[in-house]
Scaffold this active site. Structure first.
Site, PDB file in Angstrom:
ATOM      1  N   TYR A 146       0.859  -1.180   0.000  1.00  0.00           N
ATOM      2  CA  TYR A 146       0.000   0.000   0.000  1.00  0.00           C
ATOM      3  C   TYR A 146       0.899   1.235   0.000  1.00  0.00           C
ATOM      4  CZ  TYR A 146      -3.417   3.500   1.594  1.00  0.00           C
ATOM      5  OH  TYR A 146      -4.222   4.617   1.700  1.00  0.00           O
ATOM      6  N   ASP A 241       9.336   2.663  -0.530  1.00  0.00           N
ATOM      7  CA  ASP A 241       8.349   3.329   0.319  1.00  0.00           C
ATOM      8  C   ASP A 241       8.603   2.847   1.742  1.00  0.00           C
ATOM      9  OD1 ASP A 241       6.247   4.313   1.689  1.00  0.00           O
ATOM     10  OD2 ASP A 241       4.681   3.537   0.347  1.00  0.00           O
ATOM     11  N   LYS A 269       5.033   8.302   9.119  1.00  0.00           N
ATOM     12  CA  LYS A 269       4.659   7.603  10.359  1.00  0.00           C
ATOM     13  C   LYS A 269       5.643   7.801  11.529  1.00  0.00           C
ATOM     14  CE  LYS A 269       1.771   4.092   8.042  1.00  0.00           C
ATOM     15  NZ  LYS A 269       0.413   4.540   8.183  1.00  0.00           N
TER      16      LYS A 269
HETATM   17  C1  LIG Z   1       3.826   2.019   3.204  1.00  0.00           C
HETATM   18  C2  LIG Z   1       2.879   3.164   3.161  1.00  0.00           C
HETATM   19  N1  LIG Z   1       3.041   4.122   2.254  1.00  0.00           N
HETATM   20  C3  LIG Z   1       2.228   5.197   2.181  1.00  0.00           C
HETATM   21  C4  LIG Z   1       1.172   5.326   3.047  1.00  0.00           C
HETATM   22  C5  LIG Z   1       0.272   6.518   2.962  1.00  0.00           C
HETATM   23  O1  LIG Z   1       0.541   7.363   4.016  1.00  0.00           O
HETATM   24  P1  LIG Z   1      -0.584   8.375   4.549  1.00  0.00           P
HETATM   25  O2  LIG Z   1      -1.674   7.549   5.140  1.00  0.00           O
HETATM   26  O3  LIG Z   1       0.166   9.212   5.552  1.00  0.00           O
HETATM   27  O4  LIG Z   1      -1.042   9.166   3.372  1.00  0.00           O
HETATM   28  C6  LIG Z   1       0.954   4.348   4.026  1.00  0.00           C
HETATM   29  C7  LIG Z   1      -0.159   4.460   4.972  1.00  0.00           C
HETATM   30  O5  LIG Z   1      -0.517   3.562   5.679  1.00  0.00           O
HETATM   31  C8  LIG Z   1       1.821   3.238   4.076  1.00  0.00           C
HETATM   32  O6  LIG Z   1       1.631   2.246   4.962  1.00  0.00           O
END
Ligand SMILES: Cc1ncc(COP(=O)(O)O)c(C=O)c1O
Length: 436
Positions: A146, A241, A269
């Site tokens: 994700y 990511d 996060k």
């Molecule tokens: C690996 C990863 N990338 C991107 C995101 C998106 O981040 P945000 O919810 O701060 O937009 C998340 C959110 O859970 C994530 O787990």
């Protein structure tokens, strides 16, 4: 219009549903069975609901509070920033510079870095600049990963069996041409990636180096290295990511652990222990394509980017991670949770694979191996969700949703892990008894 001022837990849930669609502010927060959950307080390793029940929190808001909720040092830094300078919307502030220097110092792939508020914005801009740099159209992502809510990536996360191998968009209203431009590959299958690179004009490969959005599926030895080689060979931008893995798995992110350096990295996060700040960084040659340098082609903007208060939160978090044995503590407790849970399931004869890394753990109820998302289709979903609902009776919170991971923080103790082990055995046994 709301006609009640009822401040009880059920009253607040009713008021929420009247004025907030679904009663929550993120689609991931409406969990079956928890429709009435109103959170009144957080502190350290626990939270308290509006009826006064206290839970040891392993959900941890999907991962940010690595130091524990309401960390005093981080919160003091935010308060101090709020008293000195708030948002100006022009120029730069000292705290943004200090934070960028820290990020570049710690994360191997970062030569330059930009701040955003959310992880989705960071991954959005990673893909935009990859397309701007290469002039290419396609993106490769992996089943089970994700990367946020935008059209290029919002697909194929926890897909039903019949959608694996096909496009599985998370939403209606996504532009079909954008969905078409994303190729979904199998995690740990570098041959499939190579084939896609041969067949399409691929601007970027984006990957969670450990797909934590489906618990914890570890990269097999050589997989990330092979992606690095393929991206270089095909002139494709490799994006790690690390919104979950960054800072949680070490100051240098998982890339420092794996020894593989991507071209771009997204962070979020745990970087600010729960305050809303994220980042995109990488090779200067790519980062200098953003319009923060006048005349450059990749438009980049955001009213709240580099907000002094959230930047101060990130700086204070990172300084605490540098100063105190946070990773040592959470890795030790995480390892205890994983090995002792696995031993318990083996002892009571429940087929399970306890997976994870560092502070993250998850109990899958299936027979090994776990190599890719397809393996997780064998998870006993009823037991996975059912024991977590039972755990709440014992004041322990792991999100009762299929494949969701759990997190240990600096505020958790050995006593918490002792209680987790005891309560998990009882919860699993009680749930299985309901099926007898
Ligand atoms: C690996 C990863 N990338 C991107 C995101 C998106 O981040 P945000 O919810 O701060 O937009 C998340 C959110 O859970 C994530 O787990």
């Amino acid at each position: 219009m709301s006609t009640t001022t009822d401040g009880t837990a059920s009253g607040l849930a009713v008021r929420a549903a009247a004025v907030i669609p679904g009663g929550v502010n993120s689609g991931q927060r409406q969990v079956p069975g928890l429709e009435q959950l109103v959170v009144a307080a957080t502190s350290g390793a626990s939270f308290t609901d509006a009826s006064g029940h206290v839970f040891t929190d392993y959900h941890a808001a999907f991962g940010p509070p690595l130091l524990g909720h309401n960390d005093a040092d981080v919160d003091a830094a935010v308060a101090a920033a709020g008293r000195s300078v708030d948002l100006m919307g022009v120029g730069v502030t000292a705290v943004e510079v200090e934070l960028a220097e820290k990020l570049v110092q710690h994360v191997p792939s970062l030569e330059k870095v930009l701040l955003t508020s959310t992880g989705s914005e960071a991954t959005f801009h990673a893909l935009r600049v990859s397309r701007a740099a290469t002039g290419r159209r396609h993106i490769i992502k992996f089943q089970g990963c994700y990367h946020g809510w935008h059209d290029s990536v919002a697909m194929n996360v926890i897909s039903p069996a019949d959608k694996v191998g096909h496009k599985d968009p998370l939403s209606q209203g996504m532009l079909p041409e954008v969905v078409d431009a994303t190729i979904v590959c199998r995690f740990n299958d570098a041959d499939q990636v190579e084939q896609a690179l041969r067949d399409h004009d691929v601007a970027a490969i984006i990957i969670e180096p450990i797909p934590h959005n489906i618990g914890a599926v570890l990269p097999q030895p050589g997989f990330l290295e092979r992606l690095r080689e393929l991206a270089t060979a095909y002139g494709t931008v490799l994006v790690f990511d690390e919104v979950i893995t960054g800072f949680r798995h070490g100051l240098g992110g998982y890339q420092a652990v794996a020894g593989v350096t991507p071209d771009l990295t997204t962070l979020g996060k745990a970087m600010a222990n729960g305050w809303p700040v994220s980042a995109l960084g990488g090779r200067a040659e790519l980062m200098d394509l953003f319009s923060t340098t006048p005349g450059r082609p990749a438009f980049f903007a955001g009213t709240f980017n580099g907000h002094p208060a959230t930047s101060a939160a990130a700086l204070a978090t990172i300084e605490k991670l540098e100063r105190e044995p946070v990773h040592e503590h959470v890795f030790r407790l995480g390892e205890r949770a994983r090995t002792e849970l696995q031993a318990m399931y083996d002892r009571i004869g429940v087929p399970a694979v306890v997976a994870g890394f560092g502070s993250v753990f998850v109990s899958y109820f299936l027979e090994p191996p776990v190599v890719s998302y397809d393996d997780l289709l064998r998870n006993d979903v009823d037991l996975f969700v059912g024991y977590r609902r039972e755990l709440m009776q014992d004041g322990i919170f792991e999100l009762p949703l299929n494949l969701k991971r759990s997190h240990v923080s600096y505020a958790h103790t050995d006593d918490d892990i002792d209680r987790l082990l005891e309560a998990t055995e009882s919860a699993v046994t009680r749930h299985l008894a309901t099926r007898a």
